[in-house]
Scaffold this motif. Structure first.
Motif, short mmCIF file in Angstrom:
data_model
loop_
_atom_site.label_atom_id
_atom_site.label_comp_id
_atom_site.label_asym_id
_atom_site.label_seq_id
_atom_site.Cartn_x
_atom_site.Cartn_y
_atom_site.Cartn_z
N UNK A 8 -15.73 35.59 38.94
CA UNK A 8 -15.38 37.01 39.09
C UNK A 8 -16.46 37.87 38.45
N UNK A 9 -16.87 37.49 37.25
CA UNK A 9 -17.96 38.25 36.61
C UNK A 9 -19.25 38.14 37.43
N UNK A 10 -19.45 36.96 38.00
CA UNK A 10 -20.65 36.79 38.83
C UNK A 10 -20.61 37.77 40.00
N UNK A 256 -30.39 30.07 26.06
CA UNK A 256 -30.04 30.82 24.84
C UNK A 256 -28.70 30.33 24.30
N UNK A 257 -27.73 30.14 25.21
CA UNK A 257 -26.40 29.68 24.78
C UNK A 257 -26.50 28.26 24.21
N UNK A 258 -27.25 27.39 24.89
CA UNK A 258 -27.41 26.01 24.40
C UNK A 258 -28.03 26.01 23.01
N UNK A 259 -29.02 26.87 22.78
CA UNK A 259 -29.67 26.93 21.46
C UNK A 259 -28.66 27.36 20.40
N UNK A 260 -27.79 28.30 20.76
CA UNK A 260 -26.77 28.74 19.79
C UNK A 260 -25.79 27.60 19.49
N UNK A 353 -22.69 33.97 32.46
CA UNK A 353 -21.90 35.18 32.22
C UNK A 353 -21.02 35.08 30.96
N UNK A 354 -21.21 34.02 30.17
CA UNK A 354 -20.53 33.95 28.86
C UNK A 354 -21.11 35.05 27.97
N UNK A 355 -20.23 35.75 27.24
CA UNK A 355 -20.73 36.77 26.32
C UNK A 355 -21.07 36.13 24.97
#
Ligand code: PLP
Length: 371
Positions: A8-10, A256-260, A353-355
């Motif tokens: 949906x966000x996509x 970026x998410x993977x690094x976090x 689309x993860x915040x």
């Protein structure tokens, strides 16, 4: 709930471009094998760094047609991994060929040393389908060496690895043909099924084009028993106008998410699985390992914190019931590591689309879990 994907966000992001693509194609009056597919194939090949792309109806078909293009058929042995989407093996089995399963390493990726040994032990093995699982690139130097030393014909399964590189080289450039998928959840997803083969070899590309279209060389001249396996103009237009222009940004966001996750998750009961330093992953999935008997409990605990998880994959392919109906082999190394991996792997949400807040919630939920 924080889900594994958020289409949906996509849509809020790509809707305008997608609608324009559909309107354009609808108005053109040409729906199968036209300008949209041709221009998407060119753009995809350029973006990948290979000369030719041939779009087909699914990732499964891409692998099957790629193997057939290389001459693989009934009774031929094909090395592959026991940990992948079932489609990897299904493509082999549908050709009447015989999958030969090689064990994985502790991270779930096929063990290339065991592959080398299997090729040495059995000279009748002429084909190999390695999988760049989770978006992690396998060692392309080793794949190239293996191909050079043994002459083995290789189709790289890149369904999860669009945008992934090994020492800067894209996955899919070590073998004769790369096969990929545009299934909606994949890093470059359509709104339906789709897939593609990519190769530098013009002759192979030509054969694949013939095979995907009923085996016809020119209209009504059938030189081979082929398939109906064509990407729709609508899907090609969507992928060209909404997908490809965003893929670099999507991949960056996944990284970026993977690094976090890799920095933020600290729980002695949760094993992180960072890829080799030479592999710049496109992070199709983010797998972790949990002690075998605690896997369900972990998934339930995350659910209670509003985080959905997945499993990739809960059962090794040779252990699937359908495999009882066909011939396959297991290499001398066995598949014990693969089975253990399947028993302990859990997948955390990772999509573009993860915040940032949602990423924090996932990290907190994982860190708070006490087994
Ligand atoms: C999704 C996937 C496939 C199959 O692609 P489809 O388009 O669903 O047929 C094959 N191999 C791997 C590794 C996949 O993830």
């Amino acid at each position: 709930m924080i889900a594994l994907n958020d289409f949906r966000r996509q849509w809020l992001d790509i809707g305008k471009d997608a609608t324009a693509a559909f309107e354009n194609t609808a108005a053109s009056g040409w729906y199968i094998l036209g300008d949209e597919v041709r221009s998407f194939e060119q753009a995809l090949a350029d973006c990948w760094g290979l000369r030719h792309a041939v779009c087909v109806a699914s990732g499964l078909d891409a692998i099957e047609i790629a193997l057939r293009t290389l001459g693989c058929g009934s009774g031929d042995k094909v090395l592959t991994t026991p940990v992948s989407a079932f489609a990897t093996t299904l493509a082999i089995v549908r050709l009447g060929a015989i999958p030969v399963f090689v064990d994985t390493d502790a991270h779930g990726l096929i063990d290339l040393q065991a592959v080398e040994a299997a090729v040495r032990d059995d000279a009748s093995i002429r084909y190999f389908v390695p999988v760049h699982l989770f978006g992690h690139a396998l060692d392309l130097d080793k794949l190239r060496d293996l191909r050079r030393a043994s002459g083995i014909a290789m189709v790289e399964d890149c369904a999860q690895s669009i945008g992934a590189t090994w020492k800067g080289q894209p996955t899919g450039t070590a073998g004769a043909i790369a096969a990929t998928s545009f299934y909606p959840t994949k890093n470059l997803g359509a709104m339906g099924d789709g897939g593609a083969l990519l190769t530098d070899d013009e002759r192979l590309a030509h054969t694949a084009r013939v095979l995907r279209d009923y085996g016809q060389t020119t209209k009504y001249d059938h030189s081979q028993i082929g398939y109906n396996s064509r990407l729709d103009e609508l899907q090609a237009a969507l992928l060209s106008r909404a997908g490809l222009p965003r893929i670099a940004g999507w991949t960056k966001r996944r990284r970026t998410i993977a690094a976090r996750y890799l920095n933020g998750i600290q729980n002695e009961n949760v094993e992180l699985l960072p890829p080799s330093i030479c592999s710049e992953s496109c992070w199709h999935l983010f797998p972790v390992r949990i002690a075998k008997d605690r896997k369900r409990e972990f998934m339930k605990a995350l659910w209670a914190h509003g985080v959905m998880t997945g499993e990739h994959y809960p059962k090794a392919i040779p252990d699937q019931r359908a495999m009882a109906d066909c011939s396959f082999e297991i290499a001398a190394c066995g598949i014990e590591q693969a089975r253990e991996f399947c028993g302990s792997e859990v997948t955390l949400p990772i999509h573009p689309y993860l915040t940032d807040d949602e990423v924090s919630i996932v990290i907190d939920a994982v860190n708070r879990w006490r087994s």
